[in-house]
Design a protein around this motif. Structure first.
Motif, PDB file in Angstrom:
ATOM      1  N   LEU A 274       0.896  -0.954   0.071  1.00 23.88           N
ATOM      2  CA  LEU A 274      -0.115   0.224   0.191  1.00 23.88           C
ATOM      3  C   LEU A 274       1.153   1.237  -0.018  1.00 23.88           C
ATOM      4  O   LEU A 274       0.743   2.212  -0.700  1.00 23.88           O
ATOM      5  N   ALA A 275       1.954   1.392   0.892  1.00 25.19           N
ATOM      6  CA  ALA A 275       3.034   2.167   0.965  1.00 25.19           C
ATOM      7  C   ALA A 275       3.279   2.508  -0.987  1.00 25.19           C
ATOM      8  O   ALA A 275       3.563   3.681  -0.918  1.00 25.19           O
ATOM      9  N   ASP A 276       4.132   1.689  -0.787  1.00 26.06           N
ATOM     10  CA  ASP A 276       4.380   1.331  -2.396  1.00 26.06           C
ATOM     11  C   ASP A 276       3.271   1.963  -3.635  1.00 26.06           C
ATOM     12  O   ASP A 276       3.892   3.041  -4.034  1.00 26.06           O
ATOM     13  N   ALA A 277       2.178   1.516  -3.470  1.00 23.08           N
ATOM     14  CA  ALA A 277       0.766   2.346  -4.783  1.00 23.08           C
ATOM     15  C   ALA A 277       0.841   3.458  -4.345  1.00 23.08           C
ATOM     16  O   ALA A 277       1.026   4.960  -5.470  1.00 23.08           O
ATOM     17  N   ALA A 278       1.153   4.524  -3.225  1.00 20.99           N
ATOM     18  CA  ALA A 278       1.175   5.742  -2.768  1.00 20.99           C
ATOM     19  C   ALA A 278       2.510   6.430  -3.065  1.00 20.99           C
ATOM     20  O   ALA A 278       2.499   7.548  -4.184  1.00 20.99           O
ATOM     21  N   GLY A 279       3.595   5.460  -3.054  1.00 23.31           N
ATOM     22  CA  GLY A 279       4.663   6.620  -3.362  1.00 23.31           C
ATOM     23  C   GLY A 279       5.013   6.239  -5.348  1.00 23.31           C
ATOM     24  O   GLY A 279       5.300   7.367  -5.748  1.00 23.31           O
ATOM     25  N   LEU A 280       4.243   4.747  -5.733  1.00 19.69           N
ATOM     26  CA  LEU A 280       4.526   4.737  -6.926  1.00 19.69           C
ATOM     27  C   LEU A 280       3.215   6.030  -8.220  1.00 19.69           C
ATOM     28  O   LEU A 280       3.742   6.628  -8.944  1.00 19.69           O
ATOM     29  N   GLY A 281       2.781   6.453  -6.911  1.00 14.39           N
ATOM     30  CA  GLY A 281       1.897   7.482  -7.728  1.00 14.39           C
ATOM     31  C   GLY A 281       2.160   9.250  -7.834  1.00 14.39           C
ATOM     32  O   GLY A 281       2.455   9.759  -8.956  1.00 14.39           O
ATOM     33  N   LEU A 282       2.914   9.100  -6.759  1.00  8.52           N
ATOM     34  CA  LEU A 282       3.868  10.513  -6.597  1.00  8.52           C
ATOM     35  C   LEU A 282       5.144  10.130  -7.776  1.00  8.52           C
ATOM     36  O   LEU A 282       5.010  11.296  -8.305  1.00  8.52           O
TER      37      LEU A 282
END
Length: 299
Positions: free
Chosen positions: A61-69
């Motif tokens: 989930l943290a990866d998904a947020a970072g990936l979006g940015l």
């Protein structure tokens, strides 16, 4: 393009990626290895339990947020700008670790952290990359670069099988860094297709499955690297290879014209060398903190 926006998005991504690394490493240390099993069966057992582990899912989930940015930053800016900035995730990891443990940052950590940030800033200034960003990838060069990257990653994995614990983790870390760099290039390609042809165009493009494959490979290899040895072996390799390979791919695939004057090239080389040294030193400090926080690494 807003240069400030690219930097802000990149720095924001580092926060989530730093959190993801901590959560995934925690997951890798808690999964019980398959007893009496070796080779491929042991690896499959580890990966099967990893994708169901709550700490790994939280890291995802943290990866998904970072990936979006990161995707937004790559669409607006250059690969050779965004990826070096993401190396500062190591500093973010250290800060998060100290905040969690309620401890102070040591002078050594502060010194290496400042040096890393200065090296990143020096490279950006010396390269002038923000001024020359092409949104069109050279498909021929991209294909050759992709094959070379696959060869490097595969060779690293084969070599790792013949090395001891620390060397094995570091060598797999090279494959991880290479995969991360390829993922960044493909992520930029997908966002460009989506901007030009809409979400439907991105979903039907060849870049999307390539991105998914590269990203999945990077995540799997990262877990294997964390499992193969201590973080102070794998993180320095990942943190060093990722930005260096990203700069090379940005120049080759997106024709990101870095400044070519004698002083500019010298400044870029020196900045990248200092960046690699500082990233390695901070990765080892970060790994020591991770080991202290999570207990012995059963890899």
């Amino acid at each position: 393009m807003s240069y400030a926006a690219v930097i802000e998005l990149s720095v924001g991504a580092t926060v989530f990626f730093a959190l993801s690394t901590a959560l995934k490493h925690r997951s890798a240390t808690l999964i019980t290895p398959a007893r009496g099993r070796r080779g491929t069966v042991r690896v499959v057992h580890f990966l099967r339990h990893t994708v169901r582990h709550p700490w790994w899912l939280a890291g995802l989930l943290a990866d998904a947020a970072g990936l979006g940015l990161q995707a937004a930053a790559l669409h607006l800016g250059a690969v050779s700008v965004v990826q070096p900035v993401l190396v500062s995730a190591i500093v973010t990891s250290l800060v998060l670790g100290h905040l969690t443990a309620r401890t102070r940052i040591s002078r050594r950590e502060l010194g290496w952290g400042v040096l890393l940030v200065v090296a990143i800033a020096a490279f950006l200034v010396a390269s002038g990359a923000p001024k020359a960003v092409s949104q069109e990838a050279d498909h021929g060069v991209a294909a050759m670069a992709g094959l070379l990257a696959v060869g490097i990653a595969a060779g690293s994995i084969v070599l790792a099988r013949h090395l001891r614990r620390g060397g094995r983790a570091a060598t797999i870390g090279v494959a991880v860094g290479t995969s991360y760099a390829c993922t960044a290039v493909l992520l930029k390609a997908v966002t460009n297709v989506a901007a030009d042809h809409g979400v439907g165009g991105a979903l039907s493009s060849w870049q999307l499955p390539a991105l998914i494959l590269s990203g999945a490979a990077g995540m799997a290899l990262a877990q294997l690297a964390f499992r193969a040895g201590p973080l102070n072996a794998s993180l320095p390799a990942i943190a060093t290879v990722d930005p260096l390979a990203s700069v090379a791919l940005g120049v080759a695939v997106y024709d990101e014209h870095l400044r070519t004057g004698t002083w500019a090239v010298t400044g870029q080389v020196v900045a990248l060398v200092v960046l690699a040294v500082a990233a390695t030193a901070l990765s080892r400090v970060r790994a020591e903190q991770g080991s202290d926080a999570t207990g012995p690494v059963g890899e």
